[in-house]
Scaffold this active site. Structure first.
Site, PDB file in Angstrom:
ATOM      1  N   SER A 322       0.793  -3.656  -0.062  1.00  0.00           N
ATOM      2  CA  SER A 322       1.767  -3.674   0.585  1.00  0.00           C
ATOM      3  C   SER A 322       3.125  -3.847  -0.150  1.00  0.00           C
ATOM      4  CB  SER A 322       1.449  -4.393   1.705  1.00  0.00           C
ATOM      5  OG  SER A 322       0.428  -4.094   2.739  1.00  0.00           O
ATOM      6  N   HIS A 374       6.839  -8.448   1.047  1.00  0.00           N
ATOM      7  CA  HIS A 374       6.261  -6.884   1.360  1.00  0.00           C
ATOM      8  C   HIS A 374       8.303  -7.153   1.483  1.00  0.00           C
ATOM      9  CE1 HIS A 374       3.512  -6.678   5.004  1.00  0.00           C
ATOM     10  NE2 HIS A 374       2.785  -5.908   3.596  1.00  0.00           N
TER      11      HIS A 374
END
Length: 450
Positions: A322, A374
């Site tokens: 991610s 993230h």
């Protein structure tokens, strides 16, 4: 000559008294006939075109004087000249692809409205104006399309490791998937994930927190992991970490856990969501940017994402690409801004992208998702994109601006990597007490392990 002039002048005054509609010589030039109001251009054309024998018979009028006949003749001549001039202008405009606008009261002077076919096509089409610049089109034509070797390789490797993780979990526990209460992504249990190489801080450095509970060398073994202490129920740090174990008396230093988690995933749902974006977006980006550029952006974003905030979520294993994908998302936002003039409806695209970014970062606040990866990946993606992404130059000022941003991004990126690893390996507690709320919402026991 003088006698004739005064005679005509007297007749003009006399006619002006008899007929108030008859004004001046100017009326003749403006197209108003005091003697023949119903005579139009079509009548003049018909009189010219048809022979005298075929002309419709008009009712006989009282014979006018010589001066009235001369005025009527002059009126006909003025109208004929105007009609010929109008036809000539229309023919010239048609030959040049132009449209002749007829004189009206609102536009007292004849005008020509140029209709350039190329300009009309540009106006009707949604092609950005910058694409009509020869220099811009030349730069676009020089851009090469690359084969996405890196994205294909990474995707295949991630799928293989997901299958291997499920196989290892079956060997350890006798089940392919862990209980949904422990893993909502349909994947292996926490012990298998740690053994496969998840980012797990106790396996990467010696813990020196002020809270004794955070500094542990032994722990209860996760399901499927055989411990070497007290009937295999208590695991040493070497038993828990795996990957060759940790030598006794030495501090753990499995730095490879900054890299391996990029290729691991917590379960089927996790890898499915990530690969949708990676295949649909990452492959096309590699075709545009090139293999080496894509590899640097992808790996730098992933590594920094796992290092960023690792001290805060020290006791939570973290896996997934991610962080790297958020780096690509940062590159997409940067590409939109830098090539603003080439985008159809750029404001619409910007709003859509911002909604996607905010929504996905909001999902990162849920449990079992590392939002630090993230944020770290997104910031790194923008900086690495400024350095490595190919750009289109729209002028001298644009060239200076992009070169300046590229130059200042290099020391900023270096400083960020030095700072994040120095903060990770320093001894003691993290001074940031609120940072844990970047990755969790204080609901129930969601943040208890941070």
């Amino acid at each position: 000559m003088g006698h004739t002039f005064f005679k005509r002048n007297d007749t003009y005054k006399r006619l002006n008294k008899l007929d108030p509609k008859f004004k001046s010589q100017k009326d003749l030039e403006e197209g108003t006939s005091p003697l023949k109001q119903d005579l139009s251009n079509e009548d003049l054309n018909q009189e010219q075109a048809s022979p005298s024998s075929q002309r419709p018979q008009r009712p006989q009028r009282p014979q006018s004087s010589a001066y009235e006949q001369e005025l009527e003749q002059r009126y006909r001549e003025v109208q004929r000249q105007k009609l010929e001039e109008k036809l000539r202008l229309q023919a010239e405009a048609a030959a040049k692809g132009e449209e002749y606008i007829i004189e009206t009261e609102e536009s007292p002077k004849p005008r020509r409205k140029v209709k350039d076919p190329e300009k009309e096509e540009r106006r009707k089409s949604k092609v950005p104006k910058a694409l009509y610049d020869p220099e811009v089109r030349k730069q676009l034509e020089e851009l090469k399309q690359h084969k996405p070797f890196f994205m294909y390789t990474v995707t295949i490797l991630q799928i293989i490791l997901m299958i291997v993780s499920l196989g290892v979990n079956y060997a350890y526990t006798g089940h392919v998937f862990d209980n949904l209460h422990n893993n909502i992504y349909f994947g292996p249990n926490i012990g298998t994930i740690i053994h496969m190489g998840a980012r797990y801080v106790p396996c990467m450095k010696e813990l020196t927190y002020s809270d004794p509970k955070k500094n542990f060398n032994v722990t209860i073994c996760p399901q499927g992991i055989a411990g070497s202490i007290v009937n295999t129920d208590i695991c040493s740090l070497g038993d828990l970490c795996g990957m060759g174990g940790i030598e006794e008396g030495k501090a753990p230093n499995q730095w490879i856990r900054f890299i391996l988690p990029i290729f691991l995933h917590a379960g089927i749902i996790h890898i499915f969501i990530n690969l949708i974006f990676q295949i649909r977006t990452g492959i096309q980006m590699e075709k545009d940017f090139g293999t080496w550029r894509m590899m640097i952006i992808y790996m730098a974003s992933g590594i920094f994402g796992f290092a960023f905030g690792a001290d805060i979520s020290y006791n939570v294993p973290s896996v997934g690409c991610s962080g790297a994908l958020y780096g690509l998302l940062g590159c997409l936002l940067l590409d939109l801004i830098q090539n603003w003039k080439l985008i159809v409806n750029p404001w619409k695209e910007l709003i859509k992208m911002l909604i996607i970014i905010i929504f996905s970062l909001g999902i990162g606040l849920l449990r079992f998702i590392d939002n630090f990866a993230h944020f770290g990946g997104f910031i790194t993606g923008i900086l690495t994109g400024l350095i490595f992404m190919p750009t289109i130059i729209f002028g001298k000022w644009d060239l200076r601006r992009k070169r300046f941003l590229m130059i200042i991004s290099i020391p900023i990126l270096i400083f960020m990597f030095i700072w994040v690893f120095k903060s990770f390996y320093k001894e003691g507690d993290s001074k940031c007490t609120w940072c844990k709320y970047v990755t969790c919402v204080p609901i129930g026991e969601w943040c208890k392990d941070l």
